[in-house]
Motif scaffolding. Structure first.
Motif, PDB file in Angstrom:
ATOM      1  N   SER A 176      85.605   3.090  31.236  1.00 16.04           N
ATOM      2  CA  SER A 176      84.841   4.252  31.686  1.00 16.04           C
ATOM      3  C   SER A 176      85.308   4.679  33.066  1.00 16.04           C
ATOM      4  O   SER A 176      85.543   3.833  33.937  1.00 16.04           O
ATOM      5  CB  SER A 176      83.349   3.913  31.732  1.00 16.04           C
ATOM      6  N   GLU A 184      87.790   4.316  44.258  1.00 22.87           N
ATOM      7  CA  GLU A 184      88.338   5.570  43.764  1.00 22.87           C
ATOM      8  C   GLU A 184      89.808   5.668  44.133  1.00 22.87           C
ATOM      9  O   GLU A 184      90.311   4.942  45.005  1.00 22.87           O
ATOM     10  CB  GLU A 184      87.579   6.772  44.318  1.00 22.87           C
ATOM     11  N   PRO A 234      85.322  13.666  39.082  1.00 23.70           N
ATOM     12  CA  PRO A 234      84.336  14.493  39.785  1.00 23.70           C
ATOM     13  C   PRO A 234      84.693  15.967  39.901  1.00 23.70           C
ATOM     14  O   PRO A 234      83.812  16.795  40.148  1.00 23.70           O
ATOM     15  CB  PRO A 234      84.276  13.844  41.171  1.00 23.70           C
ATOM     16  N   ARG A 272      87.087   7.999  39.951  1.00 27.08           N
ATOM     17  CA  ARG A 272      86.311   6.989  40.678  1.00 27.08           C
ATOM     18  C   ARG A 272      85.372   6.248  39.729  1.00 27.08           C
ATOM     19  O   ARG A 272      85.217   6.618  38.559  1.00 27.08           O
ATOM     20  CB  ARG A 272      85.522   7.624  41.823  1.00 27.08           C
ATOM     21  N   SER A 273      84.770   5.199  40.253  1.00 28.78           N
ATOM     22  CA  SER A 273      83.755   4.410  39.528  1.00 28.78           C
ATOM     23  C   SER A 273      84.289   3.928  38.185  1.00 28.78           C
ATOM     24  O   SER A 273      83.633   4.083  37.148  1.00 28.78           O
ATOM     25  CB  SER A 273      82.479   5.246  39.328  1.00 28.78           C
ATOM     26  N   PHE A 303      84.978   8.197  36.073  1.00 22.78           N
ATOM     27  CA  PHE A 303      84.333   9.445  36.438  1.00 22.78           C
ATOM     28  C   PHE A 303      85.362  10.391  37.042  1.00 22.78           C
ATOM     29  O   PHE A 303      86.128  10.006  37.935  1.00 22.78           O
ATOM     30  CB  PHE A 303      83.209   9.183  37.439  1.00 22.78           C
ATOM     31  N   GLY A 355      83.187  16.911  36.526  1.00 19.92           N
ATOM     32  CA  GLY A 355      82.034  16.071  36.845  1.00 19.92           C
ATOM     33  C   GLY A 355      81.573  15.282  35.641  1.00 19.92           C
ATOM     34  O   GLY A 355      80.370  15.137  35.411  1.00 19.92           O
ATOM     35  N   ASP A 356      82.517  14.762  34.869  1.00 21.34           N
ATOM     36  CA  ASP A 356      82.208  14.065  33.610  1.00 21.34           C
ATOM     37  C   ASP A 356      82.626  12.603  33.657  1.00 21.34           C
ATOM     38  O   ASP A 356      83.560  12.211  34.371  1.00 21.34           O
ATOM     39  CB  ASP A 356      82.942  14.734  32.446  1.00 21.34           C
ATOM     40  N   THR A 357      81.960  11.816  32.833  1.00 17.87           N
ATOM     41  CA  THR A 357      82.344  10.432  32.589  1.00 17.87           C
ATOM     42  C   THR A 357      83.106  10.355  31.280  1.00 17.87           C
ATOM     43  O   THR A 357      82.633  10.845  30.248  1.00 17.87           O
ATOM     44  CB  THR A 357      81.119   9.514  32.511  1.00 17.87           C
ATOM     45  N   GLU A 381      77.899  11.129  36.439  1.00 19.80           N
ATOM     46  CA  GLU A 381      78.465   9.815  36.697  1.00 19.80           C
ATOM     47  C   GLU A 381      77.636   8.768  35.960  1.00 19.80           C
ATOM     48  O   GLU A 381      76.542   8.388  36.395  1.00 19.80           O
ATOM     49  CB  GLU A 381      78.474   9.546  38.207  1.00 19.80           C
ATOM     50  N   GLN A 382      78.138   8.319  34.807  1.00 17.85           N
ATOM     51  CA  GLN A 382      77.424   7.359  33.964  1.00 17.85           C
ATOM     52  C   GLN A 382      78.282   6.129  33.644  1.00 17.85           C
ATOM     53  O   GLN A 382      78.030   5.437  32.662  1.00 17.85           O
ATOM     54  CB  GLN A 382      77.006   8.004  32.641  1.00 17.85           C
ATOM     55  N   THR A 383      79.273   5.831  34.451  1.00 21.49           N
ATOM     56  CA  THR A 383      80.243   4.813  34.056  1.00 21.49           C
ATOM     57  C   THR A 383      79.623   3.436  33.833  1.00 21.49           C
ATOM     58  O   THR A 383      80.133   2.646  33.043  1.00 21.49           O
ATOM     59  CB  THR A 383      81.370   4.684  35.104  1.00 21.49           C
TER      60      THR A 383
END
Length: 426
Positions: A156, A129, A160, A101-102, A158, A69-71, A182-184
């Motif tokens: 960047s 995604e 999940p 994704r993202s 993500f 669950g990291d960016t 999720e900070q992309t």
């Protein structure tokens, strides 16, 4: 026919000839314009790459490979620019599908910040995604973001689900970032921590109107830039790229670094550190070299790790084994109408005093002699001469020695990059 009629006929013929010439010239100009337009059509050329390796328990930075669950904000340095970009992501050594994704891309700023006019989203067949099957790679759709030569991009994405990154490049020599959640699209990541490896992102292509193509440098740690200054782009490949841009910025080839520290030509890495050293150059030749976008030249600088094996090791090789491997690469390249250039192996005496044997240096010199004299390849570069101490040719020049008698320092890498004849890339 009267003189008057003859004059009238001549005038008519002259007009027809004039009109024919005008029509012909117009057609020529139209053809020229079409050719020029075709020549200016953007085409994809790799501008940055990182050869993937498998995750390894022996790696001291093992925690940097774990995502949940990291960016990830990966910072990459481009060798040439273009009017758009596309991104390659890989699940090379994964055993389960990898979901990302993202994905967003922007010019890199300070730290984990993005710069410029903001970021752009990258999609995969129009979707935000993508699930990457084990052992596979994917390429994003084109991203309408102009990219500058010799500039840094922030890519960047993500992740999940919980995963240990299945495609890792350990000698990144570039600080990147991982942040929770999720900070992309964030201008600056919150709660981010530094990483010094490349994860999952394995290449960035640019759409170039003028670059003739890409040079892929296949090698081990001395191509990877080991012991050069981090975040400074002081690998020999970086100095080569800088020279090419300085010579002709608009028409410079890209330079892609396919180095893996510890890599060998003939055998995969073995033992606990095996995954870090990667698959053999022969095994990864198609994936890490031939598959790169816009490939035109292959530059091979490898073999030292094959030679430096302790006496009695069953993997100790003979000069002809390395030579045959280079010949095989040349045949593969020539079958695709690509040029293959090979560099001589640099000296390493004093690196492993307890294991060194006279056979190491004898093998190195025999292979180097073949490189400099053979007609099987399209060019040779004498890195041995560029880096060696003239008074003790089995050793690095002290001014170029990073301290371990194997890897050059920044000055040594610069000398190597400056020793390359740019006419090889014409």
């Amino acid at each position: 026919m009267s003189i008057e009629h003859k004059a009238m006929a001549a005038t008519a013929f002259s007009k027809r000839g004039f009109l024919a010439r005008i029509t012909h010239l117009a057609a020529c100009f139209a053809l020229f314009a079409a050719s020029s337009a075709l020549a200016q059509t953007p085409h994809w050329v790799g501008s940055w790459m990182a050869s993937p390796c498998a995750p390894a328990d022996a790696e001291p930075r093992r925690d940097q490979l774990s995502l949940n669950g990291d960016t990830v904000r990966q910072i990459v340095h481009l060798s040439i620019g273009g009017v758009a970009v596309r991104l390659h992501f890989s699940n090379t050594f994964g055993t389960a599908p990898l979901l990302i994704r993202s994905v967003r891309v922007a010019a890199a700023g300070k730290g984990s910040e993005i710069a410029g006019d903001g970021d752009k989203a990258a999609t995969f067949s129009g979707k935000p995604e993508v699930s990457i099957a084990p052992g596979e790679s994917v390429v994003s759709d084109a991203v309408n973001l102009p990219a500058n030569a010799d500039g840094n991009l922030a890519v960047s994405f993500f992740v999940p689900e919980k995963v240990t990154a299945p495609a890792v490049h350990y000698t990144a020599l570039q600080t990147s970032w991982v942040a929770p959640g999720e900070q992309t699209s964030a201008a600056e990541l919150k709660g981010a921590h530094k990483i010094t490896v490349d994860l999952i992102l394995t290449a960035v292509d640019v759409a170039s109107r003028t670059s003739p193509g890409a040079i892929v440098a296949l090698g081990s740690s001395t191509t990877d830039g080991a012991h050069s200054t981090p975040n400074a782009n002081h690998r020999w490949t970086d100095f080569l790229a800088e020279r090419l841009r300085t010579t002709d910025a608009a028409n410079a080839p890209a330079v892609l670094n396919a180095g893996i520290s510890g890599n060998r030509v003939l055998n995969d890495g073995r033992g606990a550190w095996g995954p870090i050293f990667g698959e053999s150059a022969l095994k990864r030749f198609h994936r890490d070299v031939l598959a790169q976008s816009g490939l035109k030249w292959i530059f091979v600088f490898e073999g030292g790790n094959d030679i430096r094996q302790a006496a009695g090791n069953p993997e100790v090789i003979q000069p002809q084994q390395l030579i045959k491997a280079f010949q095989l690469m040349a045949r593969e390249a020539h079958a695709r109408k690509l040029k293959l250039i090979v560099a001589t192996i640099t000296p390493s005496q004093g690196t492993n005093p307890k294991d060194e044997t006279p056979a190491w240096e004898a093998t190195r010199l025999e292979v180097n002699k073949w490189i400099l004299t053979t007609k099987d390849i399209d060019g040779a570069v004498d890195f041995d001469k560029a880096a060696a101490d003239p008074q003790r040719p089995a050793r690095l020049l002290p001014a170029y020695d990073s301290g371990d008698h194997l890897h050059p320092n920044d000055a040594g890498y610069k000398a190597m990059g400056e020793s390359i004849d740019l006419h090889l890339f014409q």
